[in-house]
Design a protein around this motif. Sequence first.
Motif, PDB file in Angstrom:
ATOM      1  N   ALA A  15      -2.529   5.407 -12.999  1.00 24.78           N
ATOM      2  CA  ALA A  15      -1.310   4.837 -12.407  1.00 24.78           C
ATOM      3  C   ALA A  15      -0.085   5.190 -13.250  1.00 24.78           C
ATOM      4  O   ALA A  15       0.976   5.523 -12.720  1.00 24.78           O
ATOM      5  CB  ALA A  15      -1.465   3.322 -12.298  1.00 24.78           C
ATOM      6  N   VAL A  56       3.247   2.333  -9.404  1.00 22.54           N
ATOM      7  CA  VAL A  56       2.158   1.739 -10.207  1.00 22.54           C
ATOM      8  C   VAL A  56       1.466   0.624  -9.427  1.00 22.54           C
ATOM      9  O   VAL A  56       0.230   0.608  -9.290  1.00 22.54           O
ATOM     10  CB  VAL A  56       2.700   1.212 -11.545  1.00 22.54           C
ATOM     11  CG1 VAL A  56       1.607   0.465 -12.305  1.00 22.54           C
ATOM     12  CG2 VAL A  56       3.259   2.348 -12.395  1.00 22.54           C
ATOM     13  N   ARG A  59      -0.677   1.794  -6.462  1.00 28.32           N
ATOM     14  CA  ARG A  59      -1.922   2.410  -6.897  1.00 28.32           C
ATOM     15  C   ARG A  59      -2.920   1.330  -7.344  1.00 28.32           C
ATOM     16  O   ARG A  59      -4.089   1.345  -6.947  1.00 28.32           O
ATOM     17  CB  ARG A  59      -1.646   3.391  -8.041  1.00 28.32           C
ATOM     18  CG  ARG A  59      -2.855   3.883  -8.796  1.00 28.32           C
ATOM     19  CD  ARG A  59      -3.883   4.573  -7.903  1.00 28.32           C
ATOM     20  NE  ARG A  59      -3.323   5.729  -7.249  1.00 28.32           N
ATOM     21  CZ  ARG A  59      -3.753   6.223  -6.084  1.00 28.32           C
ATOM     22  NH1 ARG A  59      -4.774   5.619  -5.462  1.00 28.32           N
ATOM     23  NH2 ARG A  59      -3.200   7.291  -5.548  1.00 28.32           N
TER      24      ARG A  59
END
Length: 266
Positions: A15, A56, A59
């Motif tokens: 990520a 981020v 993910r």
Amino acid sequence: MTTDPLDLLELAARAAREAAAYVRAERPSGRVEVAATKSSDTDPVTRIDRGAERVVVDRLLAERPDDGVLGEEGGVREGTSGVRWVIDPIDGTVNFVYGIERYAVSVAAELDGVVVAGAVVDVVHGTAWLAARGHGAVRERGDVRETLRLPEPPPLASALVGTGFSYDADRRARQGAAVARLLPQVRDVRRIGAASLDLCSVADGTLDAYVEEGLQPWDHAAAGLVVTEAGGALGGHDGRPGERLVTAVHPALEQEFSAVVRACGF
Ligand code: LIP
């Protein structure tokens, strides 16, 4: 869902790298436009900070939908798994805005409140510092993967010390006075501008110590684990890292460094 530190680290690293690639792709040349300010007029946030946090979080939750999130730019959610992700999408935002090439994506995983995995990715250079609790810390630069162990420390008077300053002017005045008292007692001071990179520098030996007040959990969660898994001592005002104080140093120097830090007024 797994709570194995190594599995959480793999996802954190993936990520963080995805977000670093996003930041590199999105950053225009020259100075980046500030979208808003937060704690003070000198505490910026950009569209790209917010976008990187979304990269981020998307993910992480795509793969672990029951986890909690604490993100610097407002990505906050309660989870049910016991795992909470602590995210700084761009640590070193002022450097990012000005084009000073020292800023990082930091992603940490807490399990029941204890950090068990951490990934810090230098956006510009691609270097990654990775740690899983009980499994050590590594630095990856291209194809080179190095296990991290803090080098033997020099005497404090020869130590290179990293630090940083608050977005609040009154607090900066006090911090500046404390650094002025520290400076003649060490080799020199470096102000890199990103706490996660400062802490990773202690872990990989490019700094001997680090001290800063006023950090948030997302600034130090991942890199703090890199320090301890590399054999470093991570401390603070009551011995634990927190908003009041974060310190990082070789254990052999910890007692002396902590005493000098207190005496200097940090
Ligand atoms: C920054 C920290 C840095 C500190 C700055 C700021 P940000 O975090 O990494 O160490 O000195 O004042 O807090 O705001 O760039 O995520």
